[in-house]
Write a protein that holds these residues in place. Sequence first.
Motif, PDB file in Angstrom:
ATOM      1  N   GLU A   1      90.480  -4.202  89.855  1.00  0.00           N
ATOM      2  CA  GLU A   1      90.842  -2.820  90.157  1.00  0.00           C
ATOM      3  C   GLU A   1      90.814  -2.537  91.655  1.00  0.00           C
ATOM      4  N   ALA A   2      91.497  -1.456  92.025  1.00  0.00           N
ATOM      5  CA  ALA A   2      91.556  -1.012  93.416  1.00  0.00           C
ATOM      6  C   ALA A   2      91.245   0.468  93.480  1.00  0.00           C
ATOM      7  N   GLY A   3      90.697   0.892  94.580  1.00  0.00           N
ATOM      8  CA  GLY A   3      90.433   2.313  94.754  1.00  0.00           C
ATOM      9  C   GLY A   3      89.267   2.537  95.685  1.00  0.00           C
ATOM     10  N   ALA A   4      88.570   3.630  95.470  1.00  0.00           N
ATOM     11  CA  ALA A   4      87.366   3.905  96.248  1.00  0.00           C
ATOM     12  C   ALA A   4      86.370   2.776  96.014  1.00  0.00           C
ATOM     13  N   ARG A   5      85.413   2.623  96.919  1.00  0.00           N
ATOM     14  CA  ARG A   5      84.480   1.490  96.836  1.00  0.00           C
ATOM     15  C   ARG A   5      83.873   1.317  95.444  1.00  0.00           C
ATOM     16  N   GLU A   6      83.486   2.401  94.814  1.00  0.00           N
ATOM     17  CA  GLU A   6      82.876   2.301  93.485  1.00  0.00           C
ATOM     18  C   GLU A   6      83.879   1.908  92.409  1.00  0.00           C
ATOM     19  N   GLN A   7      85.165   1.861  92.755  1.00  0.00           N
ATOM     20  CA  GLN A   7      86.187   1.479  91.784  1.00  0.00           C
ATOM     21  C   GLN A   7      86.674   0.049  91.967  1.00  0.00           C
ATOM     22  N   ASN A   8      86.235  -0.645  92.975  1.00  0.00           N
ATOM     23  CA  ASN A   8      86.680  -2.017  93.229  1.00  0.00           C
ATOM     24  C   ASN A   8      85.927  -2.971  92.309  1.00  0.00           C
TER      25      ASN A   8
ATOM     26  N   THR B   1      81.396  -5.572  83.288  1.00  0.00           N
ATOM     27  CA  THR B   1      81.954  -5.086  84.545  1.00  0.00           C
ATOM     28  C   THR B   1      81.231  -5.779  85.694  1.00  0.00           C
ATOM     29  N   LEU B   2      82.002  -6.323  86.615  1.00  0.00           N
ATOM     30  CA  LEU B   2      81.458  -7.005  87.787  1.00  0.00           C
ATOM     31  C   LEU B   2      81.816  -6.183  89.023  1.00  0.00           C
ATOM     32  N   GLY B   3      80.838  -5.851  89.829  1.00  0.00           N
ATOM     33  CA  GLY B   3      81.078  -5.060  91.032  1.00  0.00           C
ATOM     34  C   GLY B   3      80.672  -5.822  92.270  1.00  0.00           C
ATOM     35  N   GLY B   4      80.915  -5.201  93.428  1.00  0.00           N
ATOM     36  CA  GLY B   4      80.454  -5.804  94.663  1.00  0.00           C
ATOM     37  C   GLY B   4      81.501  -5.974  95.737  1.00  0.00           C
ATOM     38  N   HIS B   5      82.764  -5.802  95.419  1.00  0.00           N
ATOM     39  CA  HIS B   5      83.796  -5.883  96.453  1.00  0.00           C
ATOM     40  C   HIS B   5      83.842  -4.579  97.236  1.00  0.00           C
ATOM     41  N   ARG B   6      84.021  -4.705  98.555  1.00  0.00           N
ATOM     42  CA  ARG B   6      84.120  -3.517  99.411  1.00  0.00           C
ATOM     43  C   ARG B   6      85.527  -2.954  99.437  1.00  0.00           C
ATOM     44  N   THR B   7      86.514  -3.802  99.146  1.00  0.00           N
ATOM     45  CA  THR B   7      87.914  -3.372  99.122  1.00  0.00           C
ATOM     46  C   THR B   7      88.548  -3.804  97.801  1.00  0.00           C
ATOM     47  N   SER B   8      89.789  -3.402  97.588  1.00  0.00           N
ATOM     48  CA  SER B   8      90.493  -3.662  96.331  1.00  0.00           C
ATOM     49  C   SER B   8      90.498  -5.134  95.946  1.00  0.00           C
ATOM     50  N   VAL B   9      90.268  -5.406  94.678  1.00  0.00           N
ATOM     51  CA  VAL B   9      90.327  -6.774  94.152  1.00  0.00           C
ATOM     52  C   VAL B   9      91.802  -7.137  94.009  1.00  0.00           C
TER      53      VAL B   9
ATOM     54  N   VAL C   1      89.187 -12.230  94.952  1.00  0.00           N
ATOM     55  CA  VAL C   1      89.432 -12.045  96.381  1.00  0.00           C
ATOM     56  C   VAL C   1      89.848 -10.606  96.655  1.00  0.00           C
ATOM     57  N   SER C   2      89.516 -10.184  97.874  1.00  0.00           N
ATOM     58  CA  SER C   2      89.958  -8.887  98.381  1.00  0.00           C
ATOM     59  C   SER C   2      90.338  -9.105  99.838  1.00  0.00           C
ATOM     60  N   LEU C   3      90.730  -8.057 100.535  1.00  0.00           N
ATOM     61  CA  LEU C   3      91.081  -8.206 101.947  1.00  0.00           C
ATOM     62  C   LEU C   3      89.894  -8.634 102.791  1.00  0.00           C
ATOM     63  N   SER C   4      88.690  -8.295 102.361  1.00  0.00           N
ATOM     64  CA  SER C   4      87.519  -8.542 103.199  1.00  0.00           C
ATOM     65  C   SER C   4      86.636  -9.708 102.753  1.00  0.00           C
ATOM     66  N   GLU C   5      86.834 -10.221 101.530  1.00  0.00           N
ATOM     67  CA  GLU C   5      85.906 -11.247 101.053  1.00  0.00           C
ATOM     68  C   GLU C   5      86.429 -11.945  99.805  1.00  0.00           C
ATOM     69  N   SER C   6      85.766 -13.037  99.471  1.00  0.00           N
ATOM     70  CA  SER C   6      86.007 -13.706  98.182  1.00  0.00           C
ATOM     71  C   SER C   6      84.646 -13.921  97.531  1.00  0.00           C
ATOM     72  N   LYS C   7      84.659 -13.937  96.202  1.00  0.00           N
ATOM     73  CA  LYS C   7      83.418 -14.126  95.443  1.00  0.00           C
ATOM     74  C   LYS C   7      83.690 -15.099  94.309  1.00  0.00           C
ATOM     75  N   ARG C   8      82.666 -15.869  93.972  1.00  0.00           N
ATOM     76  CA  ARG C   8      82.737 -16.764  92.816  1.00  0.00           C
ATOM     77  C   ARG C   8      81.667 -16.322  91.843  1.00  0.00           C
ATOM     78  N   TRP C   9      82.087 -16.021  90.637  1.00  0.00           N
ATOM     79  CA  TRP C   9      81.203 -15.492  89.610  1.00  0.00           C
ATOM     80  C   TRP C   9      80.928 -16.548  88.562  1.00  0.00           C
ATOM     81  N   ASP C  10      79.667 -16.749  88.221  1.00  0.00           N
ATOM     82  CA  ASP C  10      79.300 -17.571  87.078  1.00  0.00           C
ATOM     83  C   ASP C  10      79.227 -16.595  85.913  1.00  0.00           C
ATOM     84  N   ILE C  11      80.173 -16.686  85.015  1.00  0.00           N
ATOM     85  CA  ILE C  11      80.278 -15.682  83.953  1.00  0.00           C
ATOM     86  C   ILE C  11      79.082 -15.710  83.022  1.00  0.00           C
ATOM     87  N   GLY C  12      78.369 -16.809  82.969  1.00  0.00           N
ATOM     88  CA  GLY C  12      77.155 -16.873  82.175  1.00  0.00           C
ATOM     89  C   GLY C  12      76.034 -16.015  82.745  1.00  0.00           C
TER      90      GLY C  12
END
Length: 93
Positions: free
Chosen positions: A35-42, A57-65, A80-91
């Motif tokens: 999702e994209a939007g305000a910080r709490e919506q990314n 629900t996974l959060g933590g991006h500062r900008t749109s995913v 990935v977003s404009l400012s970062e990338s994250k790797r999630w272990d779904i477990g």
Amino acid sequence: WDASTGVALGDLGGSEAPIRSLAWQPGTAVLAVGEAGAREQNMIKLWDTNKRMLLRTLGGHRTSVSGLTWDSAGRHLTSVSLSESKRWDIGTG
């Protein structure tokens, strides 16, 4: 959508933010939605598309995913977003 008839089969709903990316978990009916939007919506939402149920629900991006991809085993999700990338272990998240 039913590809043969063009009829919508359902709507997952549950999002007020624009959707910027999608990725199917290999071998499952789980769809990751970025999702994209305000910080709490990314957020990234994981949906069971058979049951039309939000799993997590996974959060933590500062900008749109803006991009999502699963590893071949379906255990790790990279976002990935404009400012970062994250790797999630779904477990574990």
